[in-house]
Design an enzyme around this catalytic site. Structure first.
Site, PDB file in Angstrom:
ATOM      1  N   TYR A 157      33.321  48.370  50.158  1.00 47.26           N
ATOM      2  CA  TYR A 157      32.689  47.123  49.707  1.00 47.26           C
ATOM      3  C   TYR A 157      32.590  47.092  48.188  1.00 47.26           C
ATOM      4  O   TYR A 157      32.905  46.077  47.548  1.00 47.26           O
ATOM      5  CB  TYR A 157      31.312  46.975  50.338  1.00 47.26           C
ATOM      6  CG  TYR A 157      30.598  45.705  49.966  1.00 47.26           C
ATOM      7  CD1 TYR A 157      31.015  44.476  50.463  1.00 47.26           C
ATOM      8  CD2 TYR A 157      29.495  45.729  49.114  1.00 47.26           C
ATOM      9  CE1 TYR A 157      30.365  43.297  50.121  1.00 47.26           C
ATOM     10  CE2 TYR A 157      28.829  44.561  48.765  1.00 47.26           C
ATOM     11  CZ  TYR A 157      29.271  43.349  49.275  1.00 47.26           C
ATOM     12  OH  TYR A 157      28.612  42.186  48.922  1.00 47.26           O
ATOM     13  N   ALA A 158      32.171  48.214  47.582  1.00 46.18           N
ATOM     14  CA  ALA A 158      32.065  48.284  46.128  1.00 46.18           C
ATOM     15  C   ALA A 158      33.415  48.058  45.470  1.00 46.18           C
ATOM     16  O   ALA A 158      33.529  47.341  44.467  1.00 46.18           O
ATOM     17  CB  ALA A 158      31.481  49.636  45.709  1.00 46.18           C
ATOM     18  N   LYS A 161      34.320  44.308  45.648  1.00 49.36           N
ATOM     19  CA  LYS A 161      33.540  43.471  44.735  1.00 49.36           C
ATOM     20  C   LYS A 161      33.806  43.828  43.275  1.00 49.36           C
ATOM     21  O   LYS A 161      33.698  42.974  42.382  1.00 49.36           O
ATOM     22  CB  LYS A 161      32.052  43.585  45.066  1.00 49.36           C
ATOM     23  CG  LYS A 161      31.677  42.885  46.371  1.00 49.36           C
ATOM     24  CD  LYS A 161      32.035  41.407  46.335  1.00 49.36           C
ATOM     25  CE  LYS A 161      31.566  40.651  47.559  1.00 49.36           C
ATOM     26  NZ  LYS A 161      31.864  39.194  47.489  1.00 49.36           N
TER      27      LYS A 161
END
Length: 249
Positions: A157-158, A161
């Site tokens: 996820y990091a 994003k």
């Protein structure tokens, strides 16, 4: 209501709940014509009708999956046919899925990047076709404090994003000569459906790391998005604005 976005034609993705839902309402409140999207047919019909009536503007539901290039193109063609222009794109649709290092599967990475990264690039390209003709436009992407600072257990996820932040900066430089501004907001801990994947104990622990002492609300983020969509931010591009209450991760 100040008519901050009066007459602007806007497209907001992922609007059935959370930040996207509140952004549509803020845009409608400010007089915008809003195309609100979701991938479940009929899911936002009632919401769109309510917003149109309450704020005396047009909130128009559009149904397509952001990872489906054909249906995305059809959506932009609909906007062009109906209004002939697009002033604002908000790339809000996203998913939060992850696992600890050693347990991350290729399909998980593909799923997350398809929605959070590849679709964002594609929609920026489609928006550019309309906005370049009119030599104006504002594109607002949604990244995350996790994408900027990282967090344990959220490598995928990091990374997705973080990619959105980089996309924002690169696209801003490339599209500025076309009169198109590209910015992003980086929410911290916001009370949305994405928090359902986090335990109550972890949420409480994260709140301890927020200087303002509370989780954010979708409206906190929507207000910043409305600013970036408006002419008030006419000389702002390539920026990542944190909406996190002073959170540290």
């Amino acid at each position: 209501m100040s008519d901050l976005l009066k007459g602007k034609v806007c497209l907001v993705t992922g609007t059935s709940k959370g930040i996207g839902n509140k952004t549509v309402e803020r845009f409608a409140e400010e007089g915008a014509i809003v195309y609100a999207t979701d991938f479940v047919e009929g899911s936002i019909d009632a919401f769109a009708a309510e917003m149109s009536s309450r704020y005396q503007t047009e909130v128009i539901p559009l149904y397509f999956n952001v990872i489906d290039d054909k249906s995305a193109r059809q959506a932009f063609q609909t906007i062009k046919k109906n209004h002939g222009r697009l002033d604002v794109l908000v790339n809000n649709a996203g998913i939060m899925r992850d696992n600890v290092i050693g347990m991350i599967q290729p399909q998980l990475m593909q799923d997350v990047f398809s929605v959070n990264v590849f679709a964002v690039i594609n929609l920026i390209q489609l928006a550019n076709k309309l906005m370049s003709r009119q030599k104006s436009g504002s594109i607002i992407n949604i990244t995350s404090i996790v994408g900027l600072e990282g967090a344990p257990g959220q490598v995928v996820y990091a990374a997705s994003k973080g990619a959105v932040a980089s996309i924002t900066k690169a696209a801003a430089k490339e599209l500025a000569p076309n009169g198109i501004r590209v910015n992003a907001v980086a929410p911290g801990l916001i009370e949305t459906g994405l928090l359902q994947s986090i335990s109550d104990e972890m949420i409480a622990e994260n709140v301890k790391n927020i200087r303002m002492g509370r989780a954010g609300q979708p409206l906190d983020v929507a207000n910043v998005i409305a600013f970036l969509a408006s002419d008030l931010s006419g000389y702002v591009t390539g920026k990542i604005i944190g909406v996190d209450g002073g959170m540290s991760v």
